[in-house]
Design a protein around this motif. Structure first.
Motif, mmCIF file in Angstrom:
data_model
loop_
_atom_site.group_PDB
_atom_site.id
_atom_site.type_symbol
_atom_site.label_atom_id
_atom_site.label_comp_id
_atom_site.label_asym_id
_atom_site.label_seq_id
_atom_site.Cartn_x
_atom_site.Cartn_y
_atom_site.Cartn_z
ATOM 1 N N THR A 93 0.863 -1.177 0.000
ATOM 2 C CA THR A 93 0.000 0.000 0.000
ATOM 3 C C THR A 93 0.901 1.229 0.000
ATOM 4 O OG1 THR A 93 -1.761 -1.127 1.196
ATOM 5 C CG2 THR A 93 -1.811 1.289 1.209
ATOM 6 N N HIS A 147 0.873 5.219 0.326
ATOM 7 C CA HIS A 147 0.106 6.375 0.792
ATOM 8 C C HIS A 147 0.739 7.637 0.223
ATOM 9 C CE1 HIS A 147 -1.845 4.152 4.234
ATOM 10 N NE2 HIS A 147 -0.776 3.397 4.059
ATOM 11 N N LYS A 148 -0.094 8.516 -0.277
ATOM 12 C CA LYS A 148 0.361 9.825 -0.768
ATOM 13 C C LYS A 148 -0.463 10.888 -0.050
ATOM 14 C CE LYS A 148 1.390 12.235 -5.075
ATOM 15 N NZ LYS A 148 1.309 12.174 -6.552
ATOM 16 N N ASP A 170 -5.929 11.124 3.086
ATOM 17 C CA ASP A 170 -4.890 10.319 2.465
ATOM 18 C C ASP A 170 -5.375 9.837 1.109
ATOM 19 O OD1 ASP A 170 -2.481 8.950 2.237
ATOM 20 O OD2 ASP A 170 -2.934 7.462 3.765
ATOM 21 N N THR A 212 -4.447 6.387 -1.143
ATOM 22 C CA THR A 212 -3.688 5.141 -1.093
ATOM 23 C C THR A 212 -3.998 4.289 -2.320
ATOM 24 O OG1 THR A 212 -5.344 3.836 0.108
ATOM 25 C CG2 THR A 212 -3.762 5.080 1.433
ATOM 26 N N SER A 260 -3.385 0.087 -3.112
ATOM 27 C CA SER A 260 -2.917 -1.210 -2.624
ATOM 28 C C SER A 260 -2.903 -2.198 -3.780
ATOM 29 C CB SER A 260 -3.824 -1.740 -1.518
ATOM 30 O OG SER A 260 -3.790 -0.874 -0.400
#
Length: 127
Positions: A100, A102-103, A114, A116, A118
């Protein structure tokens, strides 16, 4: 046919600084990316031997993940996640990897917590 493992080794919150994104300012200024990584591995041998050589060394893996994120900018987090999965799957004992990305500072003109992505990838075996 061998039965896949149900053992999972997870490292969450791997903080990295990268220059990924489709916008020039993202490439220029960079931003924090956070990676969660789960590996499917068989831990029985390591549990029996109590020897680090019989498992995946997660400290080394985290270093390799950070290096993968902090080098060679790409446009999409999809590409970045695939790169991280490829790194994780090089481990001899790793059967699959769930990544995963996250940005949290994605350039979105709204309040959000967030972004994300995955993915799950399985090691390809020779037939």
């Amino acid at each position: 046919m061998t039965q896949p493992t149900t053992d999972e080794l997870t490292v969450t919150g791997i903080e990295c600084f990268g220059h990924h994104g489709v916008f020039d300012f993202e490439r220029r200024e960079g931003q924090v990316f956070v990676v969660d990584l789960t590996l499917g591995i068989d831990t029985r041998q390591a549990a029996a031997s109590d020897d680090l050589a019989d498992t995946e060394h997660y400290g080394v893996l985290v270093d390799r993940v950070k290096a993968a994120v902090e080098s060679d900018p790409v446009d999409l987090i999809e590409t970045l996640a695939a790169r991280i999965a490829d790194v994780a799957l090089t481990g001899d004992r790793v059967e699959w990897a769930r990544v995963t990305v996250h940005k949290p500072s994605a350039p979105i003109q709204a309040t959000f917590a967030d972004v994300t992505l995955s993915i799950t990838r399985t090691k390809r075996t020779e037939q």
